[in-house]
Scaffold this active site. Structure first.
Site, short mmCIF file in Angstrom:
data_model
loop_
_atom_site.label_atom_id
_atom_site.label_comp_id
_atom_site.label_asym_id
_atom_site.label_seq_id
_atom_site.Cartn_x
_atom_site.Cartn_y
_atom_site.Cartn_z
CE LYS A 42 -1.61 3.01 2.59
NZ LYS A 42 -1.67 4.14 1.63
N GLY A 92 6.84 6.03 8.05
CA GLY A 92 5.89 7.14 8.11
C GLY A 92 6.00 7.85 9.44
CB VAL A 122 0.66 6.28 11.19
CG1 VAL A 122 0.34 5.04 10.36
CG2 VAL A 122 -0.32 7.39 10.85
N GLY A 123 2.71 4.86 13.24
CA GLY A 123 3.53 3.70 13.61
C GLY A 123 3.08 3.05 14.91
CD GLU A 169 12.92 5.86 8.86
OE1 GLU A 169 12.73 6.81 9.65
OE2 GLU A 169 12.92 5.97 7.63
CB CYS A 193 13.21 10.07 7.90
SG CYS A 193 14.01 9.01 6.71
#
Ligand code: NDP
Length: 482
Positions: free
Chosen positions: A172, A225, A229-230, A247, A281
């Site tokens: 996704k 991300g 959300v992680g 990550e 990042c």
């Protein structure tokens, strides 16, 4: 306008819903409409992946090598064309878009070679007459959830090892960058793979993404991300005891000591802070500068920041494209306001810019008089905004550098071997750079961080085997020959 389908169980599959993919450099440029997978389509992908994985794991190593090598070579050969598409939808300057596709190709060619390097261990048992064989086997079906900032590179440093080690993939991508994902799926669709080994399920994070990470049909989840959300993904993974690797960005420090080569320090700081419009990042967003060279550094860094050319990602000579979306731009402008309220002094930049085309442009911003406790020095902004924090000694620099909840990359600019070595050993990050920008890593060595930056095994290089395989220890008692 063209509609682009998902690729599920070896077929191109249309959807009930589509989203428009809009160029952030020119909002009148609609790249296409991209399918949003339904729950039933996701289930079909997962079932097909389960079946295909068994076939793939039993496929000879040379065939697996050949497929990955061919995909990698095609990407490298088409870096100019696919890089332009990437830059058009994501907004990074064309050279960076092309470079990303070429690098993505290198992930495939690197992992093609890894297919042939799957060595294990042997041992004699502590019991007489018994031998032990330790080898790696695939984990099974891997869910890959990737972000928009490196839409092709991040996805391929997950997809390539997943396939190299014998797994199936349900991918996704981020809904902000579906065109690069579709282009990669199109390459896969022309290769001789078991139907369902590689599936593209475009759709929203909170719908398709959430359902994917909650599925008991997934054996491992690799995510890049945001931290929030992680955390949610980790909780979903835990409910099914699914293996997870994540990550989630950082707040990377670049220390500039008084003995540094000043011009090199400025170029590493400005390139590291504003490359990719700060949406990396690994971006250097905290510039920790020794007081003895602070003013000289700020003067040169300010001149270099002001000189950066902002514009349409596909225009020659542009160094900074737009930010990716209106949401991201609004968030950046809110951080600009907050930084001033917190007491930072703006040296330059931070304005929304009007260009020939309507897009999400802003000038890179440099702040001084920052304190490490300020929100702009603690939260990942993903913005072309950097802040200078003045320090009085090496010890203070190291302490400020380590004072963060994140820990992905860090760097020091110094000509002192003693300081460089001490920093390398004591900086609490996954990747340390000496006289280099904090951004920019290789593909054949591990990548990942500490603290809130990473969770689970490292990505990239041969270390990726830790996540994409499981170890089997076999005990063999052969008996005596007649
Ligand atoms: P997100 O974490 O929301 O998105 C990353 C990926 O996760 C996307 O594919 C997204 O899908 C998907 N996703 C979102 N919600 C879920 C969910 N509940 N279950 C499963 N998948 C989900 O990041 P954003 O794109 O919103 O960016 C916000 C911030 O996150 C950035 O400003 C930056 O600070 C950080 N970030 C860090 C990255 C890094 O490299 N470490 C990369 C990207 C962002 P979709 O986008 O389609 O909804």
């Amino acid at each position: 306008m063209s509609n682009f389908s998902n690729y599920i169980a070896g077929e191109w599959v249309a959807a009930d819903d589509y989203i428009k993919n809009i160029n952030p450099s020119d909002l009148s440029d609609v790249i296409g409409q991209y399918a949003q997978a339904s729950s039933a389509q996701l289930d079909t992908a997962l079932d097909a992946a389960r079946q295909a994985q068994k076939v793939w794991a039993a496929t000879g190593l040379e065939k697996r090598y050949n497929v990955l090598m061919s995909i990698g070579e095609e990407m490298k050969n088409r870096a100019a064309e696919l890089g332009e598409l990437l830059s058009r939808e994501e907004g990074k300057p064309l050279a960076e878009g092309k470079g990303e596709i070429f690098r993505a190709g290198q992930f495939f060619t690197y992992y093609a070679a890894e297919v042939l390097r799957q060595m294990g261990d042997t041992a004699d048992s502590v019991r007489d007459g018994i031998e032990i064989d330790v080898r790696r086997e695939p984990v099974g079906v891997v869910a890959i959830i990737s972000p928009w900032n490196f839409p092709t590179a991040t996805a391929t440093w997950k997809i390539a090892p997943a396939l190299a080690y014998g797994n199936a993939v349900v991918w996704k991508p981020a809904n902000l960058t579906p065109a690069s994902a579709w282009a990669l799926a199109e390459i896969f669709s022309r290769h001789d793979l078991p139907k369902g080994l590689f599936n593209l399920v475009m759709g929203g994070g909170s719908s398709v993404g959430q359902r994917l990470v909650e599925s008991a049909g997934v054996d491992a989840i690799s995510f890049t991300g945001s931290v929030d959300v992680g955390r949610g993904i980790a909780a979903s993974a835990m409910a099914n005891m699914t293996k997870v690797q994540m990550e989630m960005g950082s707040k990377n420090p670049l220390v500039v000591m008084d003995d540094a080569d000043l011009d090199l320090a400025v170029s590493c700081a400005v390139g590291g802070a504003f490359g990719g419009t700060g949406q990396k990042c690994t971006a250097s967003s905290r510039l920790i500068v020794h007081e003895k060279i602070h003013d000289a550094f700020v003067e040169k860094a300010s001149a270099a920041t002001k000189a950066m050319k902002v514009g349409h990602a596909l225009t020659d000579g542009v160094q900074l494209g737009p930010v990716v979306s209106e949401t991201q731009l609004n968030s950046n402008l809110a951080y600009m306001k907050l930084a001033k309220e917190e007491g930072c002094e703006l040296v330059c930049g931070g304005d929304r810019l009007d260009m020939a085309t309507e897009g999400y442009f802003m000038s890179p911003a440099l702040f001084i008089n920052g304190d490490n406790s300020m929100k702009i020095n603690r939260e990942e902004m993903f913005a072309p905004i950097a802040c200078v924090i003045k320090v009085g000694s090496y010890d203070e620099a190291l302490s400020v550098s380590n004072n963060t909840g994140f820990g992905l990359t860090s760097g020091i600019m110094t000509n002192s071997l003693a300081r460089a070595n001490h920093y390398r050993r004591n900086s609490r990050t996954g990747c340390v750079m000496i006289n280099l920008p904090t951004a920019g890593t290789d593909y054949h060595v591990p990548f990942g961080g500490r603290g809130d930056s990473s969770y689970g095994p490292r990505e990239q290089g041969s270390y990726a085997a830790e996540f994409y395989t499981q170890v089997k220890t076999s005990y063999i008692s052969s008996g005596s020959p007649e």
